[in-house]
Write a protein that holds these residues in place. Structure first.
Motif, PDB file in Angstrom:
ATOM      1  N   VAL A 303      49.812 -17.540 -38.472  1.00 50.08           N
ATOM      2  CA  VAL A 303      50.638 -17.685 -37.086  1.00 50.08           C
ATOM      3  C   VAL A 303      51.636 -16.586 -37.061  1.00 50.08           C
ATOM      4  N   GLU A 304      52.317 -15.946 -38.252  1.00 49.41           N
ATOM      5  CA  GLU A 304      53.157 -15.109 -38.663  1.00 49.41           C
ATOM      6  C   GLU A 304      52.323 -13.874 -38.125  1.00 49.41           C
ATOM      7  N   ASN A 305      51.348 -13.648 -38.148  1.00 50.62           N
ATOM      8  CA  ASN A 305      50.518 -12.379 -38.253  1.00 50.62           C
ATOM      9  C   ASN A 305      50.241 -12.301 -36.515  1.00 50.62           C
ATOM     10  N   ALA A 306      50.086 -13.310 -36.078  1.00 47.32           N
ATOM     11  CA  ALA A 306      49.980 -13.154 -34.354  1.00 47.32           C
ATOM     12  C   ALA A 306      51.136 -13.155 -33.684  1.00 47.32           C
ATOM     13  N   LEU A 307      52.467 -13.372 -34.203  1.00 49.52           N
ATOM     14  CA  LEU A 307      53.852 -13.192 -33.783  1.00 49.52           C
ATOM     15  C   LEU A 307      54.126 -11.686 -33.931  1.00 49.52           C
ATOM     16  N   LYS A 308      53.869 -11.352 -35.169  1.00 47.05           N
ATOM     17  CA  LYS A 308      54.388 -10.065 -35.421  1.00 47.05           C
ATOM     18  C   LYS A 308      53.777  -8.832 -34.985  1.00 47.05           C
ATOM     19  N   GLN A 309      52.399  -9.071 -34.532  1.00 47.66           N
ATOM     20  CA  GLN A 309      51.338  -8.115 -33.755  1.00 47.66           C
ATOM     21  C   GLN A 309      51.593  -8.283 -32.353  1.00 47.66           C
ATOM     22  N   ASN A 310      52.678  -9.070 -31.794  1.00 47.04           N
ATOM     23  CA  ASN A 310      52.761  -9.311 -30.474  1.00 47.04           C
ATOM     24  C   ASN A 310      54.193  -9.488 -30.032  1.00 47.04           C
ATOM     25  N   PRO A 311      55.179  -8.523 -30.696  1.00 49.66           N
ATOM     26  CA  PRO A 311      56.652  -8.641 -30.317  1.00 49.66           C
ATOM     27  C   PRO A 311      56.985  -8.574 -28.976  1.00 49.66           C
ATOM     28  N   GLY A 312      57.684  -9.413 -28.320  1.00 47.23           N
ATOM     29  CA  GLY A 312      58.284  -9.425 -26.975  1.00 47.23           C
ATOM     30  C   GLY A 312      57.310  -9.657 -26.127  1.00 47.23           C
ATOM     31  N   ASN A 313      55.859 -10.265 -26.325  1.00 47.53           N
ATOM     32  CA  ASN A 313      55.100 -10.488 -25.141  1.00 47.53           C
ATOM     33  C   ASN A 313      54.999 -11.815 -24.891  1.00 47.53           C
ATOM     34  N   ASN A 314      55.785 -12.584 -25.387  1.00 48.57           N
ATOM     35  CA  ASN A 314      56.051 -14.196 -25.033  1.00 48.57           C
ATOM     36  C   ASN A 314      54.496 -14.773 -25.083  1.00 48.57           C
ATOM     37  N   ALA A 332      41.550 -23.814 -36.360  1.00 46.98           N
ATOM     38  CA  ALA A 332      41.461 -22.481 -35.511  1.00 46.98           C
ATOM     39  C   ALA A 332      43.081 -22.128 -35.360  1.00 46.98           C
ATOM     40  N   VAL A 333      43.260 -20.885 -35.514  1.00 50.44           N
ATOM     41  CA  VAL A 333      44.718 -20.381 -34.959  1.00 50.44           C
ATOM     42  C   VAL A 333      44.260 -19.226 -33.639  1.00 50.44           C
ATOM     43  N   CYS A 334      44.616 -19.242 -32.684  1.00 52.45           N
ATOM     44  CA  CYS A 334      44.502 -18.645 -31.603  1.00 52.45           C
ATOM     45  C   CYS A 334      45.574 -17.812 -30.757  1.00 52.45           C
ATOM     46  N   ASP A 335      45.521 -16.935 -30.311  1.00 49.06           N
ATOM     47  CA  ASP A 335      46.817 -16.359 -29.493  1.00 49.06           C
ATOM     48  C   ASP A 335      46.285 -15.608 -28.342  1.00 49.06           C
ATOM     49  N   ASP A 336      46.836 -15.300 -27.327  1.00 46.47           N
ATOM     50  CA  ASP A 336      46.659 -14.710 -26.218  1.00 46.47           C
ATOM     51  C   ASP A 336      47.198 -13.532 -26.107  1.00 46.47           C
ATOM     52  N   GLY A 337      47.403 -12.505 -27.265  1.00 52.23           N
ATOM     53  CA  GLY A 337      48.283 -11.307 -27.202  1.00 52.23           C
ATOM     54  C   GLY A 337      47.216 -10.211 -27.224  1.00 52.23           C
ATOM     55  N   ILE A 338      47.653  -9.035 -27.595  1.00 51.51           N
ATOM     56  CA  ILE A 338      47.075  -7.650 -27.410  1.00 51.51           C
ATOM     57  C   ILE A 338      45.638  -7.670 -28.037  1.00 51.51           C
ATOM     58  N   LYS A 390      38.942 -10.911 -27.959  1.00 49.87           N
ATOM     59  CA  LYS A 390      38.734 -10.154 -26.505  1.00 49.87           C
ATOM     60  C   LYS A 390      39.990  -9.773 -26.465  1.00 49.87           C
ATOM     61  N   PRO A 391      40.370  -8.390 -26.646  1.00 50.39           N
ATOM     62  CA  PRO A 391      41.678  -7.805 -26.509  1.00 50.39           C
ATOM     63  C   PRO A 391      42.217  -8.264 -25.386  1.00 50.39           C
ATOM     64  N   GLY A 392      43.430  -8.520 -25.216  1.00 50.32           N
ATOM     65  CA  GLY A 392      44.338  -8.879 -23.912  1.00 50.32           C
ATOM     66  C   GLY A 392      43.956 -10.234 -23.384  1.00 50.32           C
ATOM     67  N   LEU A 393      42.889 -11.182 -24.206  1.00 50.67           N
ATOM     68  CA  LEU A 393      42.762 -12.365 -23.601  1.00 50.67           C
ATOM     69  C   LEU A 393      42.883 -13.331 -24.640  1.00 50.67           C
ATOM     70  N   GLN A 394      42.170 -13.284 -25.852  1.00 54.90           N
ATOM     71  CA  GLN A 394      42.363 -14.226 -26.706  1.00 54.90           C
ATOM     72  C   GLN A 394      41.761 -13.592 -28.059  1.00 54.90           C
ATOM     73  N   THR A 395      42.461 -13.789 -29.260  1.00 51.08           N
ATOM     74  CA  THR A 395      42.163 -13.536 -30.689  1.00 51.08           C
ATOM     75  C   THR A 395      42.271 -15.045 -31.460  1.00 51.08           C
ATOM     76  N   CYS A 396      41.145 -15.083 -31.883  1.00 47.23           N
ATOM     77  CA  CYS A 396      41.068 -16.294 -32.798  1.00 47.23           C
ATOM     78  C   CYS A 396      40.635 -16.054 -34.313  1.00 47.23           C
ATOM     79  N   PHE A 397      41.339 -16.833 -35.219  1.00 47.05           N
ATOM     80  CA  PHE A 397      40.579 -17.097 -36.706  1.00 47.05           C
ATOM     81  C   PHE A 397      40.313 -18.586 -36.847  1.00 47.05           C
ATOM     82  N   ILE A 398      38.800 -18.711 -37.171  1.00 46.10           N
ATOM     83  CA  ILE A 398      38.443 -19.843 -37.230  1.00 46.10           C
ATOM     84  C   ILE A 398      37.948 -20.137 -38.672  1.00 46.10           C
ATOM     85  N   ILE A 399      38.410 -21.398 -39.204  1.00 48.76           N
ATOM     86  CA  ILE A 399      38.226 -21.874 -40.598  1.00 48.76           C
ATOM     87  C   ILE A 399      37.319 -23.065 -40.575  1.00 48.76           C
TER      88      ILE A 399
END
Length: 416
Positions: A303-314, A332-338, A390-399
């Motif tokens: 989760v921290e990695n997702a936040l730090k790689q996308n500062p200010g992107n809401n 699974a931890v997914c984000d819609d960042g870069i 998928k850059p700009g759409l979704q990044t997922c880490f699946i365990i």
């Protein structure tokens, strides 16, 4: 006269009978000798076959590739290990170049043979530059080559070759070397910054300006905290890779508690970035038997990695957990960042690997060990992790991992 003829007839008949008898006896004797000869030949053949079988068993018992070659580098004898390193069914009378498709190996053998004395040499063969091995391997391979001239073969010299695969040891040495180099760099950077600010504080009388001094001290504290976390992360990686992974302490706990703890710890960062955390957990408690410390670390790092790689992107980070069958679960931890470019995905779990290698001193990134810790902690529990993006759409880490990790024998693979 008739009597004489009768006597002669009787003598001739008797002589013919005796001759026939002798011929029959000779024929029987010849047949006996033939049978005995055939039996001796058969016995000798069986003994030779037995010796060859024993020789083959002895050669195949050698874990290294064993070959006998002549001066033209054509194979005259080989064991099964040498066979496994080639794609041919038979190596006899084929050249080393033809078998292994490595000019470097053939050239090295030729040089060693030219010395006409026992020798040993380590050779490194670049990836894609050879066909050694039944399956293709990524990265360089390392081998120990032993060449020994065989005695009593002066007219047609023969040489014994032993080819030992030391790729695992070579790569382990490379990993250690890279780790020391990267760790030295990562430790040196914040230390240099702290020392620089200390010099300014001492030499430039910055202490007399409280605001400036406070700003310097705040930056120094950030880098001091980063140093502390870097050392902690290095110790965690060391424990996971040194065999202490087998000493994880699995106890039952609710995965929802773990998720809640991570979100609470990161609340300040979440609020500052205007991010949103969505949790999708089962209605019934998902109780897993594992080491809660490591799973908290895993979720925190992701989760921290997702936040730090996308500062200010809401960005929106979604944490999902579900049961798979009766004995496994998926997290699974997914984000819609870069996102992460596809070229970087195979390497993101390597120690100190950074997708974005260019950042300023004030832009405090992670230690570069977060995802490495995640992978090794999951493997220590008998699970797996994969990353998709998928850059700009979704990044997922699946365990995916066993619900009860106390029943598995963890095996953390060394990084290569």
């Amino acid at each position: 006269m008739k009597i004489v003829l009768l006597i002669l007839s009787i003598v001739l008949t008797l002589a013919c009978f005796l001759l026939y008898r002798k011929l029959s006896q000779a024929k029987l004797q010849c047949a006996k000798i033939k049978r005995e000869s055939e039996d001796r030949v058969k016995q000798t053949h069986q003994e030779l076959e037995g010796e060859r079988s024993e020789q083959r068993l002895l050669l195949d018992a050698i874990g290294d590739a064993f070959l006998i070659v002549n001066g033209s580098l054509r194979v005259k004898l080989n064991n099964s290990r040498a066979q496994q390193l080639s794609r041919y069914d038979s190596l006899i009378d084929r050249t080393l170049q033809e078998i292994f498709m490595s000019e470097k190996l053939s050239a090295t053998v030729a040089k060693q043979i030219a010395k006409n004395e026992p020798s040993q040499k380590r050779i490194i063969i670049s990836s894609g530059a050879h066909g050694i091995g039944a399956t293709s391997t990524e990265g360089d391979t390392a081998w120990i080559l032993q060449v020994t001239p065989l005695p009593n073969h002066k007219e047609d010299p023969l040489y014994c070759l032993i080819l030992r695969d030391i790729t695992a040891e070579y790569r382990a040495d490379q990993v250690r070397t890279d780790f020391v180099a990267n760790a030295s760099h990562e430790l040196r950077t914040p230390l240099a910054i702290i020392n620089g600010y200390l010099e300014n504080l001492i030499d430039d009388d910055v202490v007399e300006s409280p605001d400036m001094a406070r700003r310097f001290l705040t930056t120094m504290r950030k880098h001091g905290d980063r140093l502390s976390r870097l050392v902690d992360d290095m110790l965690v990686v060391s424990r996971l890779e040194s065999g202490e992974a087998a000493s994880i302490n699995p106890d039952p706990f609710d995965l929802a508690e773990c998720v809640s703890d991570v979100v609470e710890r990161l609340d300040h960062l979440i609020q500052n970035q205007g991010a949103q955390i969505i949790t999708k957990l089962p209605k019934d408690p998902l109780i897993v038997t594992a080491d809660k410390f490591y799973y908290t670390q895993v979720l925190f790092n992701l989760v921290e990695n997702a936040l730090k790689q996308n500062p200010g992107n809401n960005i929106t980070v979604t944490v999902t957990a579900e049961r798979i069958g009766s004995d496994r679960f998926k997290l699974a931890v997914c984000d819609d960042g870069i996102g992460i470019p596809s070229a970087h995905l195979p390497f993101i779990f390597k120690r100190f690997y950074r997708v974005d290698k260019h950042h300023t001193q004030s832009d405090i990134k992670g230690t570069g060990l977060g995802l490495s810790i995640v992978k090794r902690a999951i493997e220590a529990h008998g699970g797996t992790i994969e990353a998709t993006s998928k850059p700009g759409l979704q990044t997922c880490f699946i365990i995916q991992s066993p619900i009860d990790s106390s029943q598995v024998s963890p095996e953390v693979k060394p990084e290569i």
